[in-house]
Design an enzyme around this catalytic site. Structure first.
Site, mmCIF file in Angstrom:
data_model
loop_
_atom_site.group_PDB
_atom_site.id
_atom_site.type_symbol
_atom_site.label_atom_id
_atom_site.label_comp_id
_atom_site.label_asym_id
_atom_site.label_seq_id
_atom_site.Cartn_x
_atom_site.Cartn_y
_atom_site.Cartn_z
ATOM 1 N N CYS A 2 -5.138 -3.309 -4.708
ATOM 2 C CA CYS A 2 -4.117 -3.942 -5.521
ATOM 3 C C CYS A 2 -3.753 -2.985 -6.658
ATOM 4 O O CYS A 2 -4.339 -1.918 -6.796
ATOM 5 C CB CYS A 2 -4.626 -5.260 -6.091
ATOM 6 S SG CYS A 2 -5.169 -6.444 -4.828
ATOM 7 N N LEU A 51 -2.451 -6.877 -2.904
ATOM 8 C CA LEU A 51 -2.611 -6.637 -1.469
ATOM 9 C C LEU A 51 -3.627 -7.655 -0.986
ATOM 10 O O LEU A 51 -4.794 -7.609 -1.365
ATOM 11 C CB LEU A 51 -3.114 -5.212 -1.201
ATOM 12 C CG LEU A 51 -3.329 -4.876 0.277
ATOM 13 C CD1 LEU A 51 -2.015 -4.844 1.032
ATOM 14 C CD2 LEU A 51 -4.053 -3.530 0.427
ATOM 15 N N ALA A 52 -3.197 -8.608 -0.162
ATOM 16 C CA ALA A 52 -4.042 -9.734 0.226
ATOM 17 C C ALA A 52 -4.898 -9.369 1.438
ATOM 18 O O ALA A 52 -4.382 -9.181 2.536
ATOM 19 C CB ALA A 52 -3.174 -10.951 0.541
ATOM 20 N N ASN A 75 -8.589 -5.258 -9.095
ATOM 21 C CA ASN A 75 -8.272 -4.447 -7.914
ATOM 22 C C ASN A 75 -9.594 -4.166 -7.229
ATOM 23 O O ASN A 75 -10.467 -3.525 -7.817
ATOM 24 C CB ASN A 75 -7.599 -3.136 -8.347
ATOM 25 C CG ASN A 75 -7.556 -2.112 -7.231
ATOM 26 O OD1 ASN A 75 -7.393 -2.463 -6.079
ATOM 27 N ND2 ASN A 75 -7.714 -0.849 -7.576
ATOM 28 N N GLY A 76 -9.777 -4.648 -6.001
ATOM 29 C CA GLY A 76 -11.019 -4.304 -5.316
ATOM 30 C C GLY A 76 -11.512 -5.359 -4.357
ATOM 31 O O GLY A 76 -10.808 -6.323 -4.034
ATOM 32 N N GLU A 77 -12.730 -5.147 -3.892
ATOM 33 C CA GLU A 77 -13.402 -6.062 -2.958
ATOM 34 C C GLU A 77 -14.839 -6.264 -3.432
ATOM 35 O O GLU A 77 -15.547 -5.283 -3.716
ATOM 36 C CB GLU A 77 -13.424 -5.486 -1.534
ATOM 37 C CG GLU A 77 -12.051 -5.188 -0.948
ATOM 38 C CD GLU A 77 -11.246 -6.431 -0.611
ATOM 39 O OE1 GLU A 77 -11.843 -7.529 -0.562
ATOM 40 O OE2 GLU A 77 -10.032 -6.314 -0.411
ATOM 41 N N THR A 316 -7.112 21.299 -3.116
ATOM 42 C CA THR A 316 -7.842 20.656 -2.013
ATOM 43 C C THR A 316 -7.344 19.242 -1.773
ATOM 44 O O THR A 316 -7.158 18.814 -0.635
ATOM 45 C CB THR A 316 -9.345 20.519 -2.355
ATOM 46 O OG1 THR A 316 -9.759 21.622 -3.139
ATOM 47 C CG2 THR A 316 -10.179 20.379 -1.113
ATOM 48 N N ARG A 319 -3.833 19.152 -0.150
ATOM 49 C CA ARG A 319 -3.904 19.563 1.261
ATOM 50 C C ARG A 319 -4.378 18.418 2.156
ATOM 51 O O ARG A 319 -3.854 18.202 3.244
ATOM 52 C CB ARG A 319 -4.870 20.744 1.407
ATOM 53 C CG ARG A 319 -4.383 22.065 0.880
ATOM 54 C CD ARG A 319 -5.504 23.097 0.989
ATOM 55 N NE ARG A 319 -5.083 24.441 0.613
ATOM 56 C CZ ARG A 319 -5.879 25.504 0.665
ATOM 57 N NH1 ARG A 319 -7.142 25.363 1.058
ATOM 58 N NH2 ARG A 319 -5.425 26.692 0.323
ATOM 59 N N GLY A 342 -14.790 7.651 6.039
ATOM 60 C CA GLY A 342 -16.078 8.334 5.941
ATOM 61 C C GLY A 342 -16.298 9.166 4.699
ATOM 62 O O GLY A 342 -17.205 10.004 4.658
#
Length: 587
Positions: A2, A51-52, A75-77, A316, A319, A342
């Protein structure tokens, strides 16, 4: 992900100020295209772009406690929200959102509840009873967050620079693992793990303990009420994430809603190492695999937009962000809103190729600590903002708090790279998942050499970027670089090119100070450059700069592209004809 924006203690509570806060909040709408909200209490404003992912129907923000005295924008989980709800039996929750627990935890425990949260998050909490507030960011900085100060004494908080940079006298990155308290008037670190001191650990390596810790980290991230998938480059880290997800998906709520067959996504230039390896892993795991092809020209055309969204001029990061940015757009177009990725493994286990030159276990361990502490400026920033640009959320199990505790407690002697003993980079992680009876991955994938993301999508990607920059930055411009950009002076034409674009979007001094700098080779810190004297001849962030280590290492005799016209490196002509317009997609 979010987007949050808060203006706290400003001198203006007019309708005009509310309109301005809404206008700035809309700059973050890409992060949360599903809904927006704003709350005003006197001279404090809390805005949110949603963002749901969990409870899409009723989890709109800002969120409140029972009597609406405590207001939160997040903002987060929060992966352990169900256990936290059970620990708060006397509280009534208004929504099923995982973030709904934050206001109630504050009510119960005051400011000291943040370490109880297991997840990735940035939040602002306003207590209207005394007009106090707290701001916090997750342990490693997986979610992006900035703090700014206005001339009127106001404090500004935003998920991205673009939400505050025009209205603040000074601003900077909000440090990970920290909490700002208006009552105490400053920052304090709430995240204090043992490894943070950089003391050398001595726990013996136990492959099964490490395996179980990582499996748990992946499984908890399968919490979703929307379609999701995994990013799969075919390297060790993304392949392990995909393998564990495929193995444990069937028993989850997500599988009941969206089906038990996992979707995987890979991006690259035609014929790139990642596309080949990614498809092989996908076939092995039986995922529904989506390959996204992009051309060098597609990437170059996107550079300005990437720099605007990712808010950096670090070579970096740009890129690697560009292919991820292009891939995120395609993933979102398929109706997917969350992916598991990952990032973080190379920092924890010393996976970058320069770790081959670590002189002893003490230096090896301290470098991993330095790398983890800097993740919020590099890979976390890339993963968060490249995907959030298109309203896609990226979850990173390697940066799970419990997993980091287990992995960073291992005696670093076990992590050292010892070719004579068959111990390549990240050997402890590879060995933990080397299961003969129930294999997670094919052996040659499990023991594939490290490719940095910007290399793995196709070597000609970086070479093409260097050639493009060489056509837009002259030798004369480079001679004056230290006068034009005295802070973090670009030393290559590619770096100069990115810096020009960045400064156009973010011209303030605070903005340029928010980006890290210093000498680096193959993604090392400035400290690790000291490990090998020969590296000073080729300070390039590509893994191929680790001469004598990478199988496709740069030849030290090849002159830098920054010194003149486009060259040929590894038999790849840098000025390329682009034969495939657009980003092709194959499923």
């Amino acid at each position: 992900m979010c987007g949050i924006l808060a203006v706290l203690g400003c001198s203006d509570d007019s309708q005009g100020k509310r309109v301005r806060v809404l206008e700035l909040s809309r700059r973050l709408k890409h992060r949360g295209p599903d809904w927006s909200g704003i709350y005003q209490h006197g001279d404090c404003y809390l805005a949110h772009q949603r963002l749901a992912i969990i409870d899409p129907a009723s989890g709109d923000q800002p969120l409140f406690n029972e009597d609406k005295a405590i207001v939160v924008t997040v903002n987060g989980e929060i992966y352990n929200h169900e256990e936290l709800r059970k620990s708060l039996p006397n509280h009534k929750f208004r929504t099923g959102s995982d973030c709904d627990v934050i206001a109630h935890l504050y009510e119960e425990y005051g400011e000291n509840f943040v370490d109880m949260l297991d997840g990735m998050f940035s939040f602002v909490l306003l207590d209207t009873r005394d007009n106090s507030f707290i701001v916090a960011r997750d342990a490693i900085g997986i979610t992006s967050l900035y703090i700014g100060w206005g001339l009127d004494g106001s404090i500004w908080i935003s998920s991205e620079l673009k939400g505050l940079h025009d209205d603040c006298e000074h601003f900077e990155s909000f440090p990970p693992g920290h909490l700002y308290s208006s009552k105490e008037g400053g920052l304090k670190r709430w995240y204090n793990p043992i490894w943070f001191s950089e003391a050398i650990p001595s726990t013996p390596y136990d492959p099964l303990v490490l395996r179980r810790a990582f499996e748990n980290a992946v499984i908890k991230r399968l919490m979703t009420d929307v379609p999701f998938g995994v990013l799969l480059s075919g390297g060790l880290d993304s392949s392990l994430v995909a393998s564990i997800t495929a193995r444990y998906l069937s028993g989850t709520k997500a599988a009941k809603q969206w089906g038990a067959q996992l979707h995987s996504f890979c991006v690259g230039l035609e014929g790139s190492p990642d596309l080949k390896a990614g498809k092989e892993v996908a076939d092995y795991l039986g995922t529904v695999h989506h390959e996204f092809h992009f051309s060098v020209q597609d990437g170059i055309d996107a550079i300005e937009e990437v720099i605007y969204h990712v808010e950096t001029y670090d070579v970096t990061t740009i890129r690697a962000s560009t292919p991820m940015f292009l891939m995120a757009r395609k993933i979102k177009s398929l109706g997917v809103k969350m992916v598991i990725s990952g990032e973080g493994s190379d920092e924890i286990f010393g996976g970058y190729l320069y770790f081959h030159k670590a002189p002893n276990k003490e230096e090896f361990h301290r470098e991993t600590c330095r790398k983890i502490k800097a993740l919020h400026q590099y890979d976390c920033l890339r993963a968060n903002k490249s995907t959030s640009a298109w309203g896609l959320e990226a979850r990173v199990p390697f940066l799970d708090k419990e997993f980091i505790n287990v992995a960073m407690a291992i005696d670093p002697e076990w992590k050292m790279i010892k070719p004579g003993e068959g111990h390549m980079e990240k050997w402890v992680l590879r060995k933990a998942f080397d299961d003969e009876e129930h294999p997670y991955l094919p052996k040659h994938i499990l023991y594939r050499q490290k490719e940095q993301f910007s290399d793995g999508v196709g070597y000609s990607w970086i070479d093409g970027l260097k050639a493009h920059a060489a056509m837009h930055v002259t030798n004369k411009m480079m001679l004056n670089a230290e006068h034009i950009y005295p802070h973090n002076t670009p030393t290559t034409k590619e770096a100069y090119y990115y810096r020009m674009i960045f400064e156009r979007f973010f011209p303030q001094n605070s903005a340029r100070l928010s980006v890290p700098g210093g000498a680096s080779v193959a993604c090392s810190t400035a400290k690790a450059v000291e490990w090998d004297a020969s590296w000073s001849n080729n300070l390039d962030p590509s893994g191929r700069a680790a001469s004598g280590v990478h199988l496709s290492a740069y030849d030290n005799q090849v002159p830098s592209v920054s010194t003149g016209v486009p060259q040929i490196i590894d038999n790849v002509p840098l000025k390329m004809e682009v034969s495939t317009p657009g980003v092709a997609i194959q499923s």
